[in-house]
Design a protein around this motif. Sequence first.
Motif, PDB file in Angstrom:
ATOM      1  N   ASP A   1      16.482 -64.685   5.337  1.00 36.01           N
ATOM      2  CA  ASP A   1      16.547 -65.939   6.112  1.00 36.01           C
ATOM      3  C   ASP A   1      17.413 -66.985   5.412  1.00 36.01           C
ATOM      4  O   ASP A   1      17.865 -67.942   6.021  1.00 36.01           O
ATOM      5  CB  ASP A   1      15.135 -66.536   6.291  1.00 36.01           C
ATOM      6  CG  ASP A   1      14.206 -65.571   7.000  1.00 36.01           C
ATOM      7  OD1 ASP A   1      14.689 -64.793   7.827  1.00 36.01           O
ATOM      8  OD2 ASP A   1      12.996 -65.585   6.695  1.00 36.01           O
TER       9      ASP A   1
ATOM     10  N   GLY B   1      14.679 -72.667  -5.114  1.00 34.41           N
ATOM     11  CA  GLY B   1      13.245 -72.976  -5.265  1.00 34.41           C
ATOM     12  C   GLY B   1      12.408 -71.718  -5.072  1.00 34.41           C
ATOM     13  O   GLY B   1      11.478 -71.435  -5.846  1.00 34.41           O
TER      14      GLY B   1
ATOM     15  N   ALA C   1      11.147 -61.420   1.760  1.00 33.89           N
ATOM     16  CA  ALA C   1      10.390 -62.334   2.626  1.00 33.89           C
ATOM     17  C   ALA C   1      11.167 -62.563   3.915  1.00 33.89           C
ATOM     18  O   ALA C   1      12.396 -62.698   3.890  1.00 33.89           O
ATOM     19  CB  ALA C   1      10.156 -63.657   1.912  1.00 33.89           C
TER      20      ALA C   1
ATOM     21  N   GLY D   1      11.903 -75.441   6.425  1.00 31.79           N
ATOM     22  CA  GLY D   1      12.229 -76.839   6.162  1.00 31.79           C
ATOM     23  C   GLY D   1      12.068 -77.713   7.393  1.00 31.79           C
ATOM     24  O   GLY D   1      12.760 -78.722   7.536  1.00 31.79           O
TER      25      GLY D   1
ATOM     26  N   GLY E   1       5.318 -75.930   7.337  1.00 28.61           N
ATOM     27  CA  GLY E   1       4.644 -75.236   6.236  1.00 28.61           C
ATOM     28  C   GLY E   1       5.231 -73.879   5.884  1.00 28.61           C
ATOM     29  O   GLY E   1       4.509 -72.995   5.429  1.00 28.61           O
TER      30      GLY E   1
ATOM     31  N   TYR F   1       5.229 -68.941   2.535  1.00 26.63           N
ATOM     32  CA  TYR F   1       5.978 -68.128   1.560  1.00 26.63           C
ATOM     33  C   TYR F   1       5.181 -68.035   0.249  1.00 26.63           C
ATOM     34  O   TYR F   1       5.005 -66.950  -0.311  1.00 26.63           O
ATOM     35  CB  TYR F   1       7.355 -68.779   1.331  1.00 26.63           C
ATOM     36  CG  TYR F   1       8.071 -68.228   0.123  1.00 26.63           C
ATOM     37  CD1 TYR F   1       8.730 -67.003   0.192  1.00 26.63           C
ATOM     38  CD2 TYR F   1       8.073 -68.922  -1.090  1.00 26.63           C
ATOM     39  CE1 TYR F   1       9.373 -66.478  -0.934  1.00 26.63           C
ATOM     40  CE2 TYR F   1       8.702 -68.409  -2.209  1.00 26.63           C
ATOM     41  CZ  TYR F   1       9.354 -67.188  -2.131  1.00 26.63           C
ATOM     42  OH  TYR F   1       9.966 -66.656  -3.239  1.00 26.63           O
TER      43      TYR F   1
ATOM     44  N   ALA G   1      11.559 -81.701   1.603  1.00 23.65           N
ATOM     45  CA  ALA G   1      10.179 -82.210   1.547  1.00 23.65           C
ATOM     46  C   ALA G   1       9.871 -82.850   0.194  1.00 23.65           C
ATOM     47  O   ALA G   1       9.216 -83.891   0.112  1.00 23.65           O
ATOM     48  CB  ALA G   1       9.203 -81.076   1.831  1.00 23.65           C
TER      49      ALA G   1
HETATM   50  N1  LIG Z   1      11.413 -66.970   4.546  1.00 17.87           N
HETATM   51  C1  LIG Z   1      11.614 -67.574   3.393  1.00 17.87           C
HETATM   52  N2  LIG Z   1      12.333 -66.985   2.426  1.00 17.87           N
HETATM   53  C2  LIG Z   1      12.524 -67.577   1.258  1.00 17.87           C
HETATM   54  N3  LIG Z   1      12.063 -68.802   0.942  1.00 17.87           N
HETATM   55  C3  LIG Z   1      11.357 -69.446   1.857  1.00 17.87           C
HETATM   56  C4  LIG Z   1      11.092 -68.868   3.124  1.00 17.87           C
HETATM   57  N4  LIG Z   1      10.362 -69.754   3.819  1.00 17.87           N
HETATM   58  C5  LIG Z   1      10.188 -70.846   3.023  1.00 17.87           C
HETATM   59  N5  LIG Z   1      10.784 -70.662   1.838  1.00 17.87           N
HETATM   60  C6  LIG Z   1      10.798 -71.617   0.714  1.00 17.87           C
HETATM   61  O1  LIG Z   1      10.141 -72.790   1.140  1.00 17.87           O
HETATM   62  C7  LIG Z   1      11.048 -73.894   1.200  1.00 17.87           C
HETATM   63  C8  LIG Z   1      10.771 -74.751   2.411  1.00 17.87           C
HETATM   64  O2  LIG Z   1       9.941 -75.797   2.032  1.00 17.87           O
HETATM   65  P1  LIG Z   1       9.961 -77.228   2.687  1.00 17.87           P
HETATM   66  O3  LIG Z   1       8.814 -77.940   2.170  1.00 17.87           O
HETATM   67  O4  LIG Z   1      11.314 -77.843   2.526  1.00 17.87           O
HETATM   68  O5  LIG Z   1       9.752 -76.947   4.203  1.00 17.87           O
HETATM   69  P2  LIG Z   1       8.465 -76.569   4.988  1.00 17.87           P
HETATM   70  O6  LIG Z   1       7.441 -75.985   4.079  1.00 17.87           O
HETATM   71  O7  LIG Z   1       8.924 -75.711   6.079  1.00 17.87           O
HETATM   72  O8  LIG Z   1       7.998 -77.975   5.555  1.00 17.87           O
HETATM   73  P3  LIG Z   1       6.720 -78.884   5.191  1.00 17.87           P
HETATM   74  O9  LIG Z   1       6.480 -78.700   3.758  1.00 17.87           O
HETATM   75  O10 LIG Z   1       7.111 -80.252   5.542  1.00 17.87           O
HETATM   76  O11 LIG Z   1       5.648 -78.347   6.039  1.00 17.87           O
HETATM   77  C9  LIG Z   1      12.397 -73.254   1.253  1.00 17.87           C
HETATM   78  O12 LIG Z   1      13.376 -74.139   0.763  1.00 17.87           O
HETATM   79  C10 LIG Z   1      12.230 -72.046   0.388  1.00 17.87           C
HETATM   80  O13 LIG Z   1      12.323 -72.382  -0.953  1.00 17.87           O
END
Ligand SMILES: Nc1ncnc2c1ncn2[C@@H]1O[C@H](COP(=O)(O)OP(=O)(O)OP(=O)(O)O)[C@@H](O)[C@H]1O
Length: 869
Positions: free
Chosen positions: A492, A542, A566, A573, A577, A582, A685
Motif C-alpha cells: 500500500d 514509521g 501488510a 492517514g 485508525g 497495522y 497525525a
Molecule cells: N497497510 C499499511 N502498511 C504499512 N504501514 C501502514 C499501513 N497502514 C498504516 N500504516 C502505518 O500507519 C501510519 C498511518 O498513521 P496515521 O496516524 O497517520 O493515520 P491513521 O492511523 O490512518 O489515522 P488516525 O491516527 O488519525 O486514526 C502510516 O503512515 C504507516 O506508518
Amino acid sequence: MSSTKKYRFSTECVTIDNPNAGKDQYNSSSVPIYQSATFKGMNGEYDYSRSGNPTRTHLEHHLAKISSAKHAFAVSSGMAALDIIARILKPGDEVIAGDDLYGGTNRLLGYLKSNAGVIVHHIDTCTPSTVEQYLNKDTTRLVLLETPTNPLIKICDVKDVADRVKASCPDAIIVVDNTMMSPYLQRPLDFGADIVYDSATKYLSGHHDLMAGVVVCNRDDLAKHMGFTINSVGNGLSPFDSFLLLRGLKTLAIRMDRQQATARIVASFLNKLGFVVHYPGLSNHPGHDTHFKLARGAGAVLSFETKDIKTSERIVGSAKLWGISVSFGAVNSLISMPCLMSHASIPAHLRAERGLPEDLIRLCVGIEDYEDLIDDLENSLVQSGAIRTRFTPAEENWSSEIGSLERIGEERAMAWEKCSMFEEQPTVKAASTAETKKEGGNIVVSAPGKVILFGEHAVVYGVTAIASSLDLRCYGCLSPRSDNSLSISFPDLDTDVTLEIEALPWKAVKNAHDDILDIDHELVAALENHFPAEKFNSKARGAIISFFHHYMSICYNDRRAVSFSARSDIPIGAGLGSSAAYSTCVSTALLILAKKVAIEHTHNATHISHDGRRFINDDIAKYVNKWSFVSEKILHGTPSGIDNSVSVFGGAISYSRVRDQAMINLNGFKSMKLLLTNSNVDRDAKKLIAGVAKLKQEEPEVVKGVMDGIQGIVDEAVRCFNDKDLNRNVLLNGLSELVRTNHGHLDRLGVSHPTLEIIISKLQAYNLKTKLTGAGGGGCTVTLIPDDYDEKELGDALQKLQQAGFDTYLTTVGGSGLGYLIEEYNLEKNTQSTNEEESVGPFTSVFSKDFPTNELNSKLRESGHWVFV
Ligand SMILES: Nc1ncnc2c1ncn2[C@@H]1O[C@H](COP(=O)(O)OP(=O)(O)OP(=O)(O)O)[C@@H](O)[C@H]1O
Ligand SMILES: C[C@@](O)(CCO)CC(=O)[O-]
C-alpha cells in the motif's frame, strides 16, 4: 496454657489442636459451637459459659499457639480487651499513652481519668526520650503503645521504650495494641511488652462479621488478674463468635499477604502522584527502618493527606468499591476520614494539638483485585478534583505542590507503570491444550480501523471518548524464510525492505525481554539512523521502524528469518485508525512467532458476533494491546491508546486513558449508520497531536475550555446511549447536535481543514451533522445518518460529495476486533515447509500490490476461518 511452635505461621493458623484431646465424641474436624450457658454436673471442667466455654477454650488455646504466648483470652470486643487490662490500675496510678490513639481508646482512658482517679499522659510515644521524661518510678503503672499508630501511621520502637521503662519503673507494665499488625506481622511480647491486645474484629477475624478482642501475655500474675476480671464482668467471647473467630484465624496469613501486597501498590500509586502518604512500606516513611526491626510486613492500612477537607470529603464520597466505613482489617477495602468517623470522639482542639490533619483519608486495603481498587481510587481522585489528567509534552516537569494537584496524563501513566513492578507480568497462554500453531507456517492476522464519534484529541488529556471499530481492516502475514534475512513488504505504501538479521542495530536493544513492554527510545533512535528519512517515504519509514522495534524487542532471543507483509482496506492517514490496525497486526504476528502468545487451532470455531463468542481470550487481547500501544507511540508520539484498544477489542466503547483499560461497551452505538467522507487531504497525525500539545502550552485556558466542553458532550452522549427509554429519533437528533458542537471545539483546537469545512457544509445543506474524526487536519469526516433519513436525499448527498472528489463510505460499526486466521491449508497438509514459496502458499498473491484490497477478506477466507477477540 502452653504453646509449642511446630510449624510456620500459616500452617499454625490452619491447624487447630484440640486442647481437650479425646473429648470430642465424634472427632469433628471443625470445632463445634457449644451454644450452652450451663454445663451439668458438679466437678466438670465447665459449669457456666461466663467462666468458661469449650469453644472459647479452643479459640484461646489456638490464639496462644499462633502468638507464641503462654496465655490468651478472648473477650467481646477490642475495647473490652483494653478494659480488662485497665482494671489492673488503681487510683493514683499513672498511664502513659500515645497522642495518635484510636478514638475508643482515648474515650476509655478519658473515663478512667475523670472517674477512677487515674492520671493519663497523652504524649508522643514514638519518641522514646519523650516517654522517658514522663516516667515516674512510684506511680507509672501502665505504658500503652500502638505501632503503627492509627491513623497517622507513626512508628514506635517498642523495644527501646520497653527497655527505658523497665530500667526506671520495673513495676510498670508495657501494653501494646497490635491490631494494625496481628501476630502474623508483629509480636511485641518478643520486644519487651507484657501484654498485647488486638481488636479481633479486624484482621484476626477478617470479615467484619463479629466483634471480639484478644489479650495475650506470658506473665502468670497478669493472666490471673485478667482471667479473674473476665469471669467477674462476664465479657468472655460468646461461643458462636468464638467459632467465627477461630474460622477467620485459619486464613489470617493468606489474607494479610494479599492485603499488604495491594496496600503497597496503593501507597506507591498515591505517593507517585505527590500526596503525603503515611505507610511504613514506603522507603520514604520516617519510621520505615524502625518498623521493619519490629515487624515482618507493613500491613494494609495507610493514610494520605489532600490538604483540603472538602476535597477529601469528595474523594471519600466518590469511592464506589472502597466502602465508607469505620474499622479495618476485613476482606473488603474501606475508605474513611478519621476526623469525621473513627476519631470523631476526640475533640477537634485535641485532634489539632495532636497533629491529626482534618483532611486525612485512611485507606484499609482488602483482598479485591488491586487494579479495580486503583481504578476506583483514581476515579475518585479525578472526580473530586484532587487530580486532573493533564497531558503536557514529556520535557515539561510536573508540579509537586498539593492543593491544586494537577497531574499529567503521561507522567501518571509512568507512575502507574512504576507501580506495576509489584504486579505480576501478564501470563499469556494458549486458550486450551488444543492443537497450536504448527512451527514454520504462515501467521495471518487482521485488525479493524476505528471511527471516533466524540472526544478525539481531548482523549489524550484524560477526557472520555466514544469510538467504534470499522468493517475496514488491516491484514498482516508473517511467513518463515529459509535464509538469514528479514523482509517486509508494504504494497500500500510501495515499499519493500530486505536485510540480514544481524545487520540490524542489535546492540541498541535495551529491553531485551518483553517484560519492560514499553518503547525503547535508544532502539528507535538507532533504527531511525538505520533507515534515514532521505531514503524512505515518511509513512513507510514509521511502519518499518515500528516493525523492527517490535521484532528486535520481542524476538531478541529467538531471531528467526521471516517475511512480513501488510495490506489494508482502511484508507491510510485518513483518521480511521490505520496505524492502530497495522500496529495490532504487527504485534500479534510477532508475539505468536516468538511463542509469547498461542492461539489454539481448531477446525470448527464459529465466530458469531463480537459480543458472542470471544475466541481469542482476554489475556491475549490485553497483552497484544500493550504492544500495539507501544507501536502507536512510535507512530503517533503521544497517543491516548484509544485507537489500538478499539482495534484489538472491537465493538463500540467509551474510553478514558485515565487508566488505559477504562473501556465500557456502548451497545446502542453499534446499530448507528455512519457516513465517512474522505477529504483525501493528507496529514500527519503525529504533528497534529503535537500541535494541540503546543496550543495547550501557549493558551492553556482556551484549551481547558475546549476539553471541558468535549467532556460535557461525551458525558451527555454516554447518558443517552445508556438510557434505554430514550426514543431512538430523540437519541439520534440529540447525538447529531452533539456531533456539530464537538466539531466546533475541534476547530478551536486548530485541527480542522478548509476541505473538511467544505464537506461539513455540503452535508449541512442536507441537514446532516458532520464532524472531523481522528486526528483531523484532513482525512475523514463522520456523519450520523438518522434511521428514517430519506434514501433519495442521501443518494443525492453522496453524489454531490463524490462529484467534488471525495470518497464516501456508508458503514455500520462495532464489528470484531483482532482476528487470527486458522489456516485449513496448513492444518490439512500439516505443512512444515522450509521452502519459502511453498510455505507462503496461497498468500503471496493476496498480499501483493495487484490484489484488490476490497477482496482481501473474502480471499483469505478461502484459506481457512477467522477467530476473533
Ligand atoms: N497497510 C499499511 N502498511 C504499512 N504501514 C501502514 C499501513 N497502514 C498504516 N500504516 C502505518 O500507519 C501510519 C498511518 O498513521 P496515521 O496516524 O497517520 O493515520 P491513521 O492511523 O490512518 O489515522 P488516525 O491516527 O488519525 O486514526 C502510516 O503512515 C504507516 O506508518
Ligand atoms: C487524535 C487522537 O485523539 C485520535 C487519533 O485517532 C489521538 C489519540 O487519541 O491517540
